[in-house]
Scaffold this motif. Sequence first.
Motif, PDB file in Angstrom:
ATOM      1  N   TYR A  34       0.853  -1.182   0.000  1.00 19.32           N
ATOM      2  CA  TYR A  34       0.000   0.000   0.000  1.00 19.32           C
ATOM      3  C   TYR A  34       0.892   1.237   0.000  1.00 19.32           C
ATOM      4  CZ  TYR A  34      -3.570   3.361   1.518  1.00 19.32           C
ATOM      5  OH  TYR A  34      -4.426   4.427   1.601  1.00 19.32           O
ATOM      6  N   ARG A  35       0.481   2.272  -0.689  1.00 22.29           N
ATOM      7  CA  ARG A  35       1.183   3.559  -0.692  1.00 22.29           C
ATOM      8  C   ARG A  35       0.352   4.522   0.126  1.00 22.29           C
ATOM      9  NH1 ARG A  35       5.505   6.185  -3.507  1.00 22.29           N
ATOM     10  NH2 ARG A  35       6.074   4.018  -3.838  1.00 22.29           N
ATOM     11  N   LEU A  36       0.913   4.988   1.242  1.00 18.73           N
ATOM     12  CA  LEU A  36       0.249   5.924   2.134  1.00 18.73           C
ATOM     13  C   LEU A  36       0.637   7.337   1.723  1.00 18.73           C
ATOM     14  CD1 LEU A  36      -1.425   6.488   4.690  1.00 18.73           C
ATOM     15  CD2 LEU A  36       0.645   6.065   6.021  1.00 18.73           C
ATOM     16  N   ALA A  37      -0.327   8.109   1.247  1.00 19.71           N
ATOM     17  CA  ALA A  37      -0.078   9.464   0.753  1.00 19.71           C
ATOM     18  C   ALA A  37       0.374  10.371   1.890  1.00 19.71           C
ATOM     19  CB  ALA A  37      -1.345  10.029   0.112  1.00 19.71           C
ATOM     20  N   ALA A  38       1.296  11.270   1.577  1.00 17.29           N
ATOM     21  CA  ALA A  38       1.852  12.194   2.567  1.00 17.29           C
ATOM     22  C   ALA A  38       0.765  13.035   3.223  1.00 17.29           C
ATOM     23  CB  ALA A  38       2.890  13.098   1.910  1.00 17.29           C
ATOM     24  N   GLY A  39      -0.235  13.434   2.467  1.00 15.15           N
ATOM     25  CA  GLY A  39      -1.296  14.271   2.991  1.00 15.15           C
ATOM     26  C   GLY A  39      -2.138  13.615   4.075  1.00 15.15           C
ATOM     27  N   LEU A  40      -2.070  12.304   4.184  1.00  7.10           N
ATOM     28  CA  LEU A  40      -2.848  11.587   5.196  1.00  7.10           C
ATOM     29  C   LEU A  40      -2.157  11.528   6.549  1.00  7.10           C
ATOM     30  CD1 LEU A  40      -4.178   8.595   3.057  1.00  7.10           C
ATOM     31  CD2 LEU A  40      -5.423  10.645   3.775  1.00  7.10           C
ATOM     32  N   VAL A  41      -0.875  11.894   6.568  1.00  6.83           N
ATOM     33  CA  VAL A  41      -0.092  11.779   7.799  1.00  6.83           C
ATOM     34  C   VAL A  41       0.325  13.174   8.263  1.00  6.83           C
ATOM     35  CG1 VAL A  41       1.900  10.695   8.902  1.00  6.83           C
ATOM     36  CG2 VAL A  41       0.772   9.553   6.985  1.00  6.83           C
ATOM     37  N   PRO A  42      -0.351  13.730   9.268  1.00  4.89           N
ATOM     38  CA  PRO A  42       0.035  15.054   9.756  1.00  4.89           C
ATOM     39  C   PRO A  42       1.384  15.008  10.484  1.00  4.89           C
ATOM     40  CG  PRO A  42      -1.763  14.151  11.074  1.00  4.89           C
ATOM     41  CD  PRO A  42      -1.487  13.175   9.975  1.00  4.89           C
ATOM     42  N   ARG A  43       1.953  16.178  10.696  1.00  7.96           N
ATOM     43  CA  ARG A  43       3.246  16.275  11.361  1.00  7.96           C
ATOM     44  C   ARG A  43       3.183  15.617  12.739  1.00  7.96           C
ATOM     45  NH1 ARG A  43       6.397  21.238  13.904  1.00  7.96           N
ATOM     46  NH2 ARG A  43       8.449  20.291  13.836  1.00  7.96           N
ATOM     47  N   GLY A  44       4.239  14.882  13.073  1.00  8.93           N
ATOM     48  CA  GLY A  44       4.337  14.234  14.380  1.00  8.93           C
ATOM     49  C   GLY A  44       4.533  12.737  14.245  1.00  8.93           C
ATOM     50  N   THR A  45       4.520  12.057  15.380  1.00 10.32           N
ATOM     51  CA  THR A  45       4.692  10.602  15.423  1.00 10.32           C
ATOM     52  C   THR A  45       3.325   9.945  15.518  1.00 10.32           C
ATOM     53  OG1 THR A  45       6.856  10.821  16.447  1.00 10.32           O
ATOM     54  CG2 THR A  45       5.763   8.683  16.657  1.00 10.32           C
ATOM     55  N   HIS A  46       3.122   8.917  14.721  1.00  3.55           N
ATOM     56  CA  HIS A  46       1.826   8.245  14.628  1.00  3.55           C
ATOM     57  C   HIS A  46       2.007   6.731  14.641  1.00  3.55           C
ATOM     58  CE1 HIS A  46       0.064  12.098  13.514  1.00  3.55           C
ATOM     59  NE2 HIS A  46       1.152  12.267  12.777  1.00  3.55           N
ATOM     60  N   GLN A  47       0.918   6.021  14.960  1.00  7.11           N
ATOM     61  CA  GLN A  47       0.922   4.568  14.919  1.00  7.11           C
ATOM     62  C   GLN A  47       0.125   4.093  13.713  1.00  7.11           C
ATOM     63  OE1 GLN A  47      -0.497   3.128  18.729  1.00  7.11           O
ATOM     64  NE2 GLN A  47       1.631   2.862  19.382  1.00  7.11           N
ATOM     65  N   LEU A  48       0.772   3.246  12.913  1.00  2.57           N
ATOM     66  CA  LEU A  48       0.130   2.620  11.761  1.00  2.57           C
ATOM     67  C   LEU A  48      -0.055   1.150  12.125  1.00  2.57           C
ATOM     68  CD1 LEU A  48      -0.803   3.334   8.888  1.00  2.57           C
ATOM     69  CD2 LEU A  48       1.411   2.513   8.083  1.00  2.57           C
TER      70      LEU A  48
END
Length: 189
Positions: A122-136
């Motif tokens: 899967y390609r996760l678009a940059a626009g879907l991930v806001p600045r900061g650390t996240h859990q996928l």
Amino acid sequence: MSWRRGVRAVLAVCALLLAGSAGCGSGDPGEPEARDSATPVGRLLDTTDEEGRRYREVDGERAPEVGIEVEPENDDSWDVRLTVRRFRFSPAGTEAKAVAGRGVAHLFLDGDLLTRLRGPEYRLAAGLVPRGTHQLTVRLYADDGTVWAVDGEPVESTADITASDTEPTEATGPEEIEGQALPARTAAR
């Protein structure tokens, strides 16, 4: 001698007929077809996921497994790759029933559903991930919508990803770092 050969042939035909009829369904609508398992897959628990889908408990030795790997790309998107064991992705249009080790993966970002996957990439678009650390997080589901689970826990895997601003930041002079004034340097000519 010829009568023995005839008896053997008759016995062989009878054995084939008996074996064939034992493996065939009677056509009764309540009877499972030959390709279906007569026993249910796993045990349904009362536990549900965030979407209200029930957990389907399976033995740990035969349970599917999933891993997730995420790599940033040059365009600030993310390349997501799943690795699975004892699991195969179902194609679109698959009948909605639980079959051991088969189904789809759901991909979550910080607990929110992003997409359902029928394959390992899967390609996760940059626009879907806001600045900061996240859990996928990736979680495996049976085709009937139940969550594959072992010991009451969903079969899933999580990776942390950190997105930074793509815009350049304002330049900071050395004397402004941590509020301390540093001695000025002179350039040699």
